[in-house]
Design a protein around this motif. Structure first.
Motif, PDB file in Angstrom:
ATOM      1  N   GLU A  94       0.844  -1.194   0.000  1.00 11.67           N
ATOM      2  CA  GLU A  94       0.000   0.000   0.000  1.00 11.67           C
ATOM      3  C   GLU A  94       0.875   1.239   0.000  1.00 11.67           C
ATOM      4  O   GLU A  94       2.039   1.192   0.397  1.00 11.67           O
ATOM      5  CB  GLU A  94      -0.969   0.000   1.178  1.00 11.67           C
ATOM      6  N   ILE A  95       0.263   2.332  -0.462  1.00  9.56           N
ATOM      7  CA  ILE A  95       0.963   3.608  -0.512  1.00  9.56           C
ATOM      8  C   ILE A  95      -0.060   4.740  -0.418  1.00  9.56           C
ATOM      9  O   ILE A  95      -1.164   4.616  -0.975  1.00  9.56           O
ATOM     10  CB  ILE A  95       1.808   3.728  -1.810  1.00  9.56           C
ATOM     11  N   ALA A  96       0.293   5.805   0.283  1.00  9.79           N
ATOM     12  CA  ALA A  96      -0.565   6.996   0.336  1.00  9.79           C
ATOM     13  C   ALA A  96      -0.280   7.831  -0.908  1.00  9.79           C
ATOM     14  O   ALA A  96       0.889   8.051  -1.260  1.00  9.79           O
ATOM     15  CB  ALA A  96      -0.280   7.803   1.598  1.00  9.79           C
ATOM     16  N   ILE A  97      -1.344   8.265  -1.555  1.00  9.30           N
ATOM     17  CA  ILE A  97      -1.219   9.097  -2.758  1.00  9.30           C
ATOM     18  C   ILE A  97      -1.964  10.398  -2.513  1.00  9.30           C
ATOM     19  O   ILE A  97      -3.146  10.379  -2.146  1.00  9.30           O
ATOM     20  CB  ILE A  97      -1.783   8.377  -4.005  1.00  9.30           C
ATOM     21  N   ASN A  98      -1.281  11.506  -2.711  1.00 10.79           N
ATOM     22  CA  ASN A  98      -1.870  12.824  -2.497  1.00 10.79           C
ATOM     23  C   ASN A  98      -2.568  13.296  -3.770  1.00 10.79           C
ATOM     24  O   ASN A  98      -2.077  14.177  -4.494  1.00 10.79           O
ATOM     25  CB  ASN A  98      -0.801  13.821  -2.051  1.00 10.79           C
ATOM     26  N   ALA A  99      -3.688  12.673  -4.019  1.00 12.87           N
ATOM     27  CA  ALA A  99      -4.525  12.995  -5.179  1.00 12.87           C
ATOM     28  C   ALA A  99      -5.918  12.453  -4.889  1.00 12.87           C
ATOM     29  O   ALA A  99      -6.076  11.504  -4.116  1.00 12.87           O
ATOM     30  CB  ALA A  99      -3.965  12.358  -6.445  1.00 12.87           C
ATOM     31  N   PRO A 100      -6.932  13.041  -5.511  1.00 17.13           N
ATOM     32  CA  PRO A 100      -8.290  12.524  -5.308  1.00 17.13           C
ATOM     33  C   PRO A 100      -8.452  11.123  -5.909  1.00 17.13           C
ATOM     34  O   PRO A 100      -7.744  10.744  -6.846  1.00 17.13           O
ATOM     35  CB  PRO A 100      -9.185  13.527  -6.046  1.00 17.13           C
ATOM     36  N   ALA A 101      -9.396  10.378  -5.388  1.00 15.02           N
ATOM     37  CA  ALA A 101      -9.673   9.029  -5.897  1.00 15.02           C
ATOM     38  C   ALA A 101      -9.960   9.045  -7.390  1.00 15.02           C
ATOM     39  O   ALA A 101      -9.543   8.141  -8.123  1.00 15.02           O
ATOM     40  CB  ALA A 101     -10.843   8.412  -5.135  1.00 15.02           C
ATOM     41  N   SER A 102     -10.632  10.081  -7.863  1.00 13.49           N
ATOM     42  CA  SER A 102     -10.968  10.160  -9.289  1.00 13.49           C
ATOM     43  C   SER A 102      -9.710  10.218 -10.157  1.00 13.49           C
ATOM     44  O   SER A 102      -9.650   9.604 -11.220  1.00 13.49           O
ATOM     45  CB  SER A 102     -11.860  11.372  -9.574  1.00 13.49           C
ATOM     46  N   ARG A 103      -8.698  10.950  -9.701  1.00 15.74           N
ATOM     47  CA  ARG A 103      -7.440  11.059 -10.460  1.00 15.74           C
ATOM     48  C   ARG A 103      -6.682   9.734 -10.439  1.00 15.74           C
ATOM     49  O   ARG A 103      -6.176   9.279 -11.467  1.00 15.74           O
ATOM     50  CB  ARG A 103      -6.571  12.187  -9.883  1.00 15.74           C
ATOM     51  N   VAL A 104      -6.587   9.091  -9.296  1.00 14.29           N
ATOM     52  CA  VAL A 104      -5.883   7.813  -9.197  1.00 14.29           C
ATOM     53  C   VAL A 104      -6.582   6.772 -10.078  1.00 14.29           C
ATOM     54  O   VAL A 104      -5.927   6.024 -10.810  1.00 14.29           O
ATOM     55  CB  VAL A 104      -5.796   7.339  -7.728  1.00 14.29           C
ATOM     56  N   TRP A 105      -7.907   6.755 -10.053  1.00 14.62           N
ATOM     57  CA  TRP A 105      -8.669   5.825 -10.887  1.00 14.62           C
ATOM     58  C   TRP A 105      -8.412   6.092 -12.370  1.00 14.62           C
ATOM     59  O   TRP A 105      -8.214   5.168 -13.152  1.00 14.62           O
ATOM     60  CB  TRP A 105     -10.158   5.933 -10.578  1.00 14.62           C
ATOM     61  N   ASN A 116      -8.499  14.785  -1.082  1.00 14.64           N
ATOM     62  CA  ASN A 116      -7.279  14.906  -1.886  1.00 14.64           C
ATOM     63  C   ASN A 116      -6.200  13.893  -1.518  1.00 14.64           C
ATOM     64  O   ASN A 116      -5.029  14.104  -1.819  1.00 14.64           O
ATOM     65  CB  ASN A 116      -6.711  16.326  -1.770  1.00 14.64           C
ATOM     66  N   GLN A 117      -6.602  12.812  -0.858  1.00 14.28           N
ATOM     67  CA  GLN A 117      -5.631  11.773  -0.536  1.00 14.28           C
ATOM     68  C   GLN A 117      -6.326  10.423  -0.471  1.00 14.28           C
ATOM     69  O   GLN A 117      -7.446  10.315   0.038  1.00 14.28           O
ATOM     70  CB  GLN A 117      -4.931  12.042   0.796  1.00 14.28           C
ATOM     71  N   VAL A 118      -5.621   9.413  -0.993  1.00 15.90           N
ATOM     72  CA  VAL A 118      -6.136   8.046  -0.941  1.00 15.90           C
ATOM     73  C   VAL A 118      -5.044   7.112  -0.437  1.00 15.90           C
ATOM     74  O   VAL A 118      -3.858   7.443  -0.472  1.00 15.90           O
ATOM     75  CB  VAL A 118      -6.624   7.542  -2.330  1.00 15.90           C
ATOM     76  N   LEU A 119      -5.480   5.957   0.010  1.00 15.82           N
ATOM     77  CA  LEU A 119      -4.578   4.845   0.275  1.00 15.82           C
ATOM     78  C   LEU A 119      -4.776   3.894  -0.894  1.00 15.82           C
ATOM     79  O   LEU A 119      -5.897   3.423  -1.137  1.00 15.82           O
ATOM     80  CB  LEU A 119      -4.921   4.160   1.596  1.00 15.82           C
ATOM     81  N   PHE A 120      -3.712   3.642  -1.648  1.00 18.77           N
ATOM     82  CA  PHE A 120      -3.789   2.708  -2.766  1.00 18.77           C
ATOM     83  C   PHE A 120      -3.233   1.379  -2.289  1.00 18.77           C
ATOM     84  O   PHE A 120      -2.130   1.299  -1.743  1.00 18.77           O
ATOM     85  CB  PHE A 120      -2.980   3.210  -3.967  1.00 18.77           C
ATOM     86  N   ILE A 121      -4.027   0.344  -2.474  1.00 17.04           N
ATOM     87  CA  ILE A 121      -3.661  -1.004  -2.028  1.00 17.04           C
ATOM     88  C   ILE A 121      -3.584  -1.913  -3.254  1.00 17.04           C
ATOM     89  O   ILE A 121      -4.478  -1.914  -4.100  1.00 17.04           O
ATOM     90  CB  ILE A 121      -4.710  -1.565  -1.045  1.00 17.04           C
ATOM     91  N   GLN A 122      -2.500  -2.655  -3.303  1.00 16.41           N
ATOM     92  CA  GLN A 122      -2.362  -3.691  -4.325  1.00 16.41           C
ATOM     93  C   GLN A 122      -2.206  -5.004  -3.566  1.00 16.41           C
ATOM     94  O   GLN A 122      -1.324  -5.135  -2.712  1.00 16.41           O
ATOM     95  CB  GLN A 122      -1.131  -3.402  -5.198  1.00 16.41           C
TER      96      GLN A 122
END
Length: 173
Positions: free
Chosen positions: A37-48, A129-135
């Motif tokens: 996992e990693i924290a990403i400083n972007a909205p969920a819509s942008r990460v998607w 403006n922040q998500v946790l991205f999990i793989q």
């Protein structure tokens, strides 16, 4: 002569069955999981948007260099993976597509039950403006105990992709 071919097939099937029974008694041997996992400083819509733009993968993704197909449940896609200096193309079935939340697929190496995997990309909003991205991937099958070194390389590849996704998602459009 055809009799010898059937005999070899029977022996291989018998050996695989015995191995499956032995390993099946201790399920932890034939099951492994990788979670990053990693924290990403972007909205969920942008990460998607970055995650689902398969055509751009060659520009930024060090792990999955190419995906052909449409992310829609029930579809089969083609994914070219790079694990260290190994390259393999898998053809997983898309299980779930939940915009801005989850992309999940399932595939196997050659024959189901030998080396199967269910791969998830999960986006969990922390704030706007922040998500946790999990793989995350669950592996199971007869060959799992013999692929521990490849699983370590796979973990590293997940982490490389996570960092690259973070960098691309955090850039201004």
């Amino acid at each position: 002569m055809p009799y010898l071919g059937l005999r070899r097939i029977f022996r291989a099937f018998f050996l695989a069955s015995v191995l499956y029974i032995i390993l099946g008694l201790n399920r932890s041997i034939i099951r492994k999981e990788i979670h990053t996992e990693i924290a990403i400083n972007a909205p969920a819509s942008r990460v998607w948007e970055v995650l689902i733009d398969f055509e751009a993968y060659q520009q930024w993704n060090p792990f999955i260099r190419k995906i052909d197909g449409v992310a829609k449940p029930g579809n089969r896609i083609s994914a070219q993976m790079h694990l260290g200096n190994r390259r393999m193309t898998l053809h997983p079935d898309v299980l779930a597509v939940k915009p801005e939340k989850e992309l999940r697929w399932s595939g196997h190496l050659y024959v189901p039950g030998i080396f199967d995997g269910e791969h998830c990309f999960i986006i969990e909003p922390r704030n706007e403006n922040q998500v946790l991205f999990i793989q995350h991937e669950k592996f199971n099958g007869l060959l799992v105990p013999f692929f521990t070194s490849i699983l370590a390389v796979t973990r590293n590849s997940f982490e490389e992709m996570n960092r690259a996704l973070k960098e691309r998602s955090e850039k201004e459009k």
